[in-house]
Design an enzyme around this catalytic site. Sequence first.
Site, mmCIF file in Angstrom:
data_model
loop_
_atom_site.group_PDB
_atom_site.id
_atom_site.type_symbol
_atom_site.label_atom_id
_atom_site.label_comp_id
_atom_site.label_asym_id
_atom_site.label_seq_id
_atom_site.Cartn_x
_atom_site.Cartn_y
_atom_site.Cartn_z
ATOM 1 N N GLU A 69 -87.440 25.782 -24.064
ATOM 2 C CA GLU A 69 -87.413 27.149 -23.515
ATOM 3 C C GLU A 69 -88.149 28.103 -24.444
ATOM 4 O O GLU A 69 -87.909 28.138 -25.651
ATOM 5 C CB GLU A 69 -85.962 27.620 -23.326
ATOM 6 C CG GLU A 69 -85.909 29.064 -22.793
ATOM 7 C CD GLU A 69 -84.551 29.477 -22.266
ATOM 8 O OE1 GLU A 69 -83.825 28.607 -21.731
ATOM 9 O OE2 GLU A 69 -84.211 30.658 -22.391
ATOM 10 N N GLU A 94 -88.389 31.425 -30.174
ATOM 11 C CA GLU A 94 -88.226 32.883 -30.054
ATOM 12 C C GLU A 94 -88.814 33.530 -31.317
ATOM 13 O O GLU A 94 -88.643 32.998 -32.420
ATOM 14 C CB GLU A 94 -86.732 33.214 -29.879
ATOM 15 C CG GLU A 94 -86.368 34.685 -29.866
ATOM 16 C CD GLU A 94 -87.123 35.505 -28.823
ATOM 17 O OE1 GLU A 94 -86.959 35.262 -27.632
ATOM 18 O OE2 GLU A 94 -87.899 36.388 -29.232
ATOM 19 N N ASP A 144 -91.568 39.088 -21.049
ATOM 20 C CA ASP A 144 -91.962 40.506 -21.057
ATOM 21 C C ASP A 144 -92.998 40.747 -19.956
ATOM 22 O O ASP A 144 -94.049 40.105 -19.952
ATOM 23 C CB ASP A 144 -92.560 40.856 -22.421
ATOM 24 C CG ASP A 144 -91.577 40.595 -23.551
ATOM 25 O OD1 ASP A 144 -90.640 41.389 -23.705
ATOM 26 O OD2 ASP A 144 -91.729 39.573 -24.256
ATOM 27 N N LYS A 148 -97.791 47.885 -17.562
ATOM 28 C CA LYS A 148 -99.048 48.626 -17.329
ATOM 29 C C LYS A 148 -100.213 47.668 -17.106
ATOM 30 O O LYS A 148 -100.336 46.679 -17.832
ATOM 31 C CB LYS A 148 -99.366 49.509 -18.541
ATOM 32 C CG LYS A 148 -98.411 50.653 -18.714
ATOM 33 C CD LYS A 148 -98.849 51.517 -19.879
ATOM 34 C CE LYS A 148 -97.797 52.570 -20.164
ATOM 35 N NZ LYS A 148 -97.875 53.076 -21.524
ATOM 36 N N PHE A 219 -81.391 39.567 -19.780
ATOM 37 C CA PHE A 219 -82.403 40.430 -19.161
ATOM 38 C C PHE A 219 -82.265 40.470 -17.649
ATOM 39 O O PHE A 219 -82.576 41.478 -17.019
ATOM 40 C CB PHE A 219 -83.812 39.999 -19.584
ATOM 41 C CG PHE A 219 -84.304 40.811 -20.742
ATOM 42 C CD1 PHE A 219 -83.857 40.530 -22.028
ATOM 43 C CD2 PHE A 219 -85.157 41.885 -20.557
ATOM 44 C CE1 PHE A 219 -84.261 41.294 -23.093
ATOM 45 C CE2 PHE A 219 -85.562 42.657 -21.626
ATOM 46 C CZ PHE A 219 -85.114 42.362 -22.902
HETATM 47 C C1 LIG Z 1 -87.746 40.130 -21.943
HETATM 48 S S1 LIG Z 1 -87.129 39.026 -23.139
HETATM 49 C C2 LIG Z 1 -86.163 37.857 -22.183
HETATM 50 C C3 LIG Z 1 -85.142 37.142 -23.014
HETATM 51 C C4 LIG Z 1 -84.276 36.093 -22.297
HETATM 52 N N1 LIG Z 1 -85.073 35.002 -21.768
HETATM 53 C C5 LIG Z 1 -83.440 36.710 -21.215
HETATM 54 O O1 LIG Z 1 -83.728 36.475 -20.027
HETATM 55 O O2 LIG Z 1 -82.495 37.434 -21.538
HETATM 56 C C6 LIG Z 1 -88.566 38.067 -23.562
HETATM 57 C C7 LIG Z 1 -88.443 37.373 -24.896
HETATM 58 O O3 LIG Z 1 -89.578 36.547 -25.121
HETATM 59 C C8 LIG Z 1 -89.913 36.592 -26.501
HETATM 60 N N2 LIG Z 1 -91.327 36.182 -26.614
HETATM 61 C C9 LIG Z 1 -92.399 36.788 -26.054
HETATM 62 N N3 LIG Z 1 -93.530 36.122 -26.341
HETATM 63 C C10 LIG Z 1 -93.168 35.062 -27.120
HETATM 64 C C11 LIG Z 1 -93.893 34.014 -27.743
HETATM 65 N N4 LIG Z 1 -95.233 33.917 -27.622
HETATM 66 N N5 LIG Z 1 -93.218 33.114 -28.470
HETATM 67 C C12 LIG Z 1 -91.857 33.189 -28.586
HETATM 68 N N6 LIG Z 1 -91.108 34.158 -28.020
HETATM 69 C C13 LIG Z 1 -91.753 35.084 -27.291
HETATM 70 C C14 LIG Z 1 -89.618 38.028 -26.886
HETATM 71 O O4 LIG Z 1 -89.382 38.166 -28.276
HETATM 72 C C15 LIG Z 1 -88.366 38.335 -26.075
HETATM 73 O O5 LIG Z 1 -87.180 38.064 -26.796
#
Ligand SMILES: C[S@@+](CC[C@H](N)C(=O)[O-])C[C@H]1O[C@@H](n2cnc3c(N)ncnc32)[C@H](O)[C@@H]1O
Length: 238
Positions: A69, A94, A144, A148, A219
Amino acid sequence: MQDESAQDFPYRTEYKKKSIRSYVIRAGRMTEGQRRAFDNYWGDYGLSLFGGPLKPREVFGREAPLVLEIGFGMGDSLLAMAEAEPDKDFIGIEVHPPGVGRLINNAGKAEVKNLRVYMADAVDVLNDCIADGLLDRFQLYFPDPWHKKKHHKRRIVQPEFVRLICSKLKPGGLLHMATDWENYAEHMLEVLEAEQMLENTAGKNHYAPRPPFRPETKFERRGQRLGHGVWDLLYRRR
Ligand SMILES: C[S@@+](CC[C@H](N)C(=O)[O-])C[C@H]1O[C@@H](n2cnc3c(N)ncnc32)[C@H](O)[C@@H]1O
């Protein structure tokens, strides 16, 4: 390259230099418990981007289906899955240290054995540590959305990224994504449908019902409070 944001904290998010990233490393406020978790549990759960190719048999001491994941956030849903499916091994990736701290703290207290984490850029981990055809399931939940238009290039789901994931999946392996942002869901659907290595389990151009193995995530609940919908996408590697 390592993040140098916290001088008194020796555990660093690992990544290689690249021009466009799907995240911003926030010098996140860490609770004392999350901080202590690194001293107590990083040795049990932590893997390094610079540790070479992952050898699941050595790491977990057994052969079992492997689930990976990306972006587990605060980690509660990933931990719930690892506990609910003890016959599988789970790798979480993460970049956000407080989330990593929370996950290893809770996993350590619960003595969970079938979970390991990278605190690193997932694309770097996929390229350097995950052998082709290693994974039985890939998960990306509520990445994320970069709302935009000028930031859409930072969205992690792009054709090249999906091709990389496909190469890491076994034939017959599952690719599962979910988002609460309709425009990103449409983008995911377009990119996944265009990938020849994938077959949509819900039928061409269809979103899937939430499969029983995915718990609600933090989220997702936030999105629901804001009145967002939820779109799951579930594909099988041919
Ligand atoms: C919007 S959050 C969603 C977190 C979780 N999956 C949830 O649904 O609650 C997106 C997460 O992806 C992580 N993330 C984004 N790009 C990443 C990458 N290239 N490698 C590891 N983590 C990443 C961010 O730090 C963030 O914690």
